[in-house]
Design a protein around this motif. Structure first.
Motif, PDB file in Angstrom:
ATOM      1  N   ARG A  56       0.874  -0.761  -0.373  1.00 15.55           N
ATOM      2  CA  ARG A  56       0.589   0.078  -0.348  1.00 15.55           C
ATOM      3  C   ARG A  56       0.948   0.855   0.082  1.00 15.55           C
ATOM      4  NH1 ARG A  56      -5.500  -0.344   0.976  1.00 15.55           N
ATOM      5  NH2 ARG A  56      -5.646  -2.301   1.429  1.00 15.55           N
ATOM      6  N   ARG A  57       0.651   2.322  -0.292  1.00 16.41           N
ATOM      7  CA  ARG A  57       0.903   3.721  -0.602  1.00 16.41           C
ATOM      8  C   ARG A  57       0.670   4.087   1.015  1.00 16.41           C
ATOM      9  NH1 ARG A  57       5.406   2.747  -4.387  1.00 16.41           N
ATOM     10  NH2 ARG A  57       4.357   1.288  -5.990  1.00 16.41           N
ATOM     11  N   LEU A  58       2.239   3.716   1.802  1.00 17.61           N
ATOM     12  CA  LEU A  58       0.960   5.126   3.058  1.00 17.61           C
ATOM     13  C   LEU A  58       2.535   6.333   2.722  1.00 17.61           C
ATOM     14  CD1 LEU A  58       0.049   2.392   5.060  1.00 17.61           C
ATOM     15  CD2 LEU A  58      -0.835   4.259   3.404  1.00 17.61           C
ATOM     16  N   ASP A  59       3.021   6.754   3.725  1.00 19.99           N
ATOM     17  CA  ASP A  59       3.855   7.639   4.069  1.00 19.99           C
ATOM     18  C   ASP A  59       4.648   6.417   5.082  1.00 19.99           C
ATOM     19  OD1 ASP A  59       5.919   9.575   4.616  1.00 19.99           O
ATOM     20  OD2 ASP A  59       5.177  10.832   5.690  1.00 19.99           O
ATOM     21  N   TRP A  60       5.544   5.270   4.844  1.00 19.53           N
ATOM     22  CA  TRP A  60       5.927   4.977   5.470  1.00 19.53           C
ATOM     23  C   TRP A  60       6.615   5.116   6.215  1.00 19.53           C
ATOM     24  CZ3 TRP A  60       3.693   0.761   6.917  1.00 19.53           C
ATOM     25  CH2 TRP A  60       3.026  -0.182   6.126  1.00 19.53           C
ATOM     26  N   ALA A  61       7.948   6.033   5.308  1.00 17.02           N
ATOM     27  CA  ALA A  61       9.134   6.739   5.830  1.00 17.02           C
ATOM     28  C   ALA A  61       9.167   7.374   7.134  1.00 17.02           C
ATOM     29  CB  ALA A  61       9.601   7.638   5.280  1.00 17.02           C
ATOM     30  N   ASN A  62       7.753   7.661   7.760  1.00 19.52           N
ATOM     31  CA  ASN A  62       6.857   8.451   9.207  1.00 19.52           C
ATOM     32  C   ASN A  62       5.918   7.161   9.884  1.00 19.52           C
ATOM     33  OD1 ASN A  62       8.048  10.710   9.381  1.00 19.52           O
ATOM     34  ND2 ASN A  62       7.018  11.110   7.370  1.00 19.52           N
ATOM     35  N   VAL A  63       6.062   6.674   9.184  1.00 20.42           N
ATOM     36  CA  VAL A  63       5.531   5.169  10.700  1.00 20.42           C
ATOM     37  C   VAL A  63       6.565   3.760  10.997  1.00 20.42           C
ATOM     38  CG1 VAL A  63       4.488   2.729   9.944  1.00 20.42           C
ATOM     39  CG2 VAL A  63       3.993   4.817   8.966  1.00 20.42           C
ATOM     40  N   TRP A  64       6.314   4.223  12.137  1.00 19.91           N
ATOM     41  CA  TRP A  64       7.209   3.064  13.489  1.00 19.91           C
ATOM     42  C   TRP A  64       6.552   2.094  12.860  1.00 19.91           C
ATOM     43  CZ3 TRP A  64       7.816   8.318  13.368  1.00 19.91           C
ATOM     44  CH2 TRP A  64       8.868   9.067  14.016  1.00 19.91           C
ATOM     45  N   ILE A  65       6.878   0.405  13.575  1.00 17.35           N
ATOM     46  CA  ILE A  65       7.247  -0.846  13.343  1.00 17.35           C
ATOM     47  C   ILE A  65       7.922  -1.623  14.278  1.00 17.35           C
ATOM     48  CG2 ILE A  65       5.806  -2.666  12.213  1.00 17.35           C
ATOM     49  CD1 ILE A  65       6.046  -1.430   9.690  1.00 17.35           C
ATOM     50  N   THR A  66       7.153  -2.424  15.336  1.00 14.40           N
ATOM     51  CA  THR A  66       7.869  -2.935  15.951  1.00 14.40           C
ATOM     52  C   THR A  66       6.772  -4.372  16.554  1.00 14.40           C
ATOM     53  OG1 THR A  66       9.266  -3.230  18.372  1.00 14.40           O
ATOM     54  CG2 THR A  66       7.079  -2.246  17.844  1.00 14.40           C
ATOM     55  N   LEU A  67       7.040  -5.373  17.309  1.00 15.85           N
ATOM     56  CA  LEU A  67       6.244  -6.761  17.704  1.00 15.85           C
ATOM     57  C   LEU A  67       6.357  -6.220  19.041  1.00 15.85           C
ATOM     58  CD1 LEU A  67       9.849  -8.544  16.190  1.00 15.85           C
ATOM     59  CD2 LEU A  67       7.135  -8.538  15.297  1.00 15.85           C
ATOM     60  N   ALA A  68       5.255  -7.826  18.816  1.00 13.34           N
ATOM     61  CA  ALA A  68       4.454  -7.482  20.069  1.00 13.34           C
ATOM     62  C   ALA A  68       5.556  -8.782  21.244  1.00 13.34           C
ATOM     63  CB  ALA A  68       3.372  -8.664  19.680  1.00 13.34           C
ATOM     64  N   ASP A  69       5.757  -9.526  20.695  1.00 13.93           N
ATOM     65  CA  ASP A  69       7.315 -10.618  21.159  1.00 13.93           C
ATOM     66  C   ASP A  69       7.989 -11.093  20.448  1.00 13.93           C
ATOM     67  OD1 ASP A  69       5.006 -11.586  19.274  1.00 13.93           O
ATOM     68  OD2 ASP A  69       4.848 -13.705  21.351  1.00 13.93           O
ATOM     69  N   GLU A  70       9.043 -11.808  20.917  1.00 17.17           N
ATOM     70  CA  GLU A  70       9.943 -12.163  20.067  1.00 17.17           C
ATOM     71  C   GLU A  70      10.595 -13.338  20.048  1.00 17.17           C
ATOM     72  OE1 GLU A  70      11.112 -13.623  17.121  1.00 17.17           O
ATOM     73  OE2 GLU A  70      11.835 -11.014  16.271  1.00 17.17           O
ATOM     74  N   ARG A  71      11.078 -14.648  19.953  1.00 16.54           N
ATOM     75  CA  ARG A  71      11.836 -15.010  20.288  1.00 16.54           C
ATOM     76  C   ARG A  71      13.218 -14.804  20.044  1.00 16.54           C
ATOM     77  NH1 ARG A  71       8.139 -17.524  16.343  1.00 16.54           N
ATOM     78  NH2 ARG A  71       6.541 -18.805  17.239  1.00 16.54           N
ATOM     79  N   TRP A  72      13.709 -15.332  21.342  1.00 15.73           N
ATOM     80  CA  TRP A  72      15.188 -14.808  20.813  1.00 15.73           C
ATOM     81  C   TRP A  72      16.547 -15.707  20.629  1.00 15.73           C
ATOM     82  CZ3 TRP A  72      15.109 -10.192  23.257  1.00 15.73           C
ATOM     83  CH2 TRP A  72      16.869  -9.791  23.579  1.00 15.73           C
ATOM     84  N   VAL A  73      16.289 -15.202  19.209  1.00 15.97           N
ATOM     85  CA  VAL A  73      16.444 -16.056  18.654  1.00 15.97           C
ATOM     86  C   VAL A  73      17.371 -15.055  17.198  1.00 15.97           C
ATOM     87  CG1 VAL A  73      15.705 -18.214  18.220  1.00 15.97           C
ATOM     88  CG2 VAL A  73      14.613 -16.503  17.016  1.00 15.97           C
ATOM     89  N   PRO A  74      19.158 -14.989  16.577  1.00 13.12           N
ATOM     90  CA  PRO A  74      19.037 -13.844  15.727  1.00 13.12           C
ATOM     91  C   PRO A  74      18.274 -13.531  15.050  1.00 13.12           C
ATOM     92  CG  PRO A  74      20.960 -15.805  15.923  1.00 13.12           C
ATOM     93  CD  PRO A  74      19.266 -16.581  16.936  1.00 13.12           C
TER      94      PRO A  74
END
Length: 230
Positions: A56-74
């Protein structure tokens, strides 16, 4: 505030509707404030969503994304949620987004908590949208029933917490419940009849510790939409 359940004929229809909904939320935030923030979860259904959303064509440069959780792997490990996001969402137009990984490179999630918290502090808050899943044991993010780390993650003195996972699975980093609830809107993806039965049980009375997703379903501060398909 009772969660809204939106039912769809199949997972494809659900993903199409959710992609439009997420994009609309981000577009609205970008218009209002010039920036937007999104928390996502891993899994097969989100992967399909990411493919629809990332083009989708959004102003992605001003969108921050993170994860709700993460496995501790590389980050390159196939089990990594970061790897999933990078390969299926942060491509095409969405490659310009500002991704905030939870894995810090430290040997353990406990050692990485402080660095992870500093990364999260740079994100616009409240989050515009938090996208969650739900396990058949009633967990969400990495808030697992029976975990010795559950109470700390539910109470959340900090934005993230190191937690163990059931069985031999890798340890994890999760956003704490107060952090997940620091949002304008929460969406929960539920697919299949088995998980619909789990959802019905989670909506019924019972301890939060038995089904941690209840902490999201029972709170009154943030609107929750449940996207369900058989």
């Amino acid at each position: 505030m009772k969660p809204e359940i939106r039912g769809f004929a199949d997972a494809g229809a659900m993903v199409t509707a959710l992609a439009a909904s997420v994009a609309g939320t981000l577009e609205g935030a970008l218009r209002r404030t010039g920036r937007a923030s999104l928390v996502v979860s891993g899994g097969r259904t989100p992967e399909r969503l990411f493919g629809r959303l990332g083009v989708r064509r959004l102003d992605w440069a001003n969108v921050w994304i993170t994860l709700a959780d993460e496995r501790w792997v590389p980050a390159g490990d196939p089990a990594s949620n970061e790897a999933l996001v990078r390969s299926s969402l942060l491509v095409g137009p969405a490659a310009a987004a500002r991704f905030v990984p939870l894995h810090t490179g430290d040997a353990t999630p406990e050692a990485g908590e402080a660095a992870c918290a500093r990364r999260l502090a740079a994100m616009p808050r409240p989050f515009d949208l938090v996208l969650l899943g739900m396990g058949e044991d009633g967990h969400t993010a990495s808030l697992f029933p029976g975990s010795p780390d559950l109470r700390r993650a539910l109470d959340g003195a900090g934005p993230c917490a190191a937690v163990g996972a059931p069985g031999p699975a890798p340890a994890r980093m999760t956003l704490t419940m107060p952090t997940l609830l620091d949002a304008h809107r929460i969406a929960i993806l539920v697919t299949g009849d088995a998980k619909r039965a789990v959802l019905d049980a989670a909506l019924a009375p019972g301890p939060v510790e038995d089904m941690p997703v209840r902490a999201v379903l029972r709170q009154d501060g943030v609107p929750v939409e449940i996207f369900w398909a058989p």
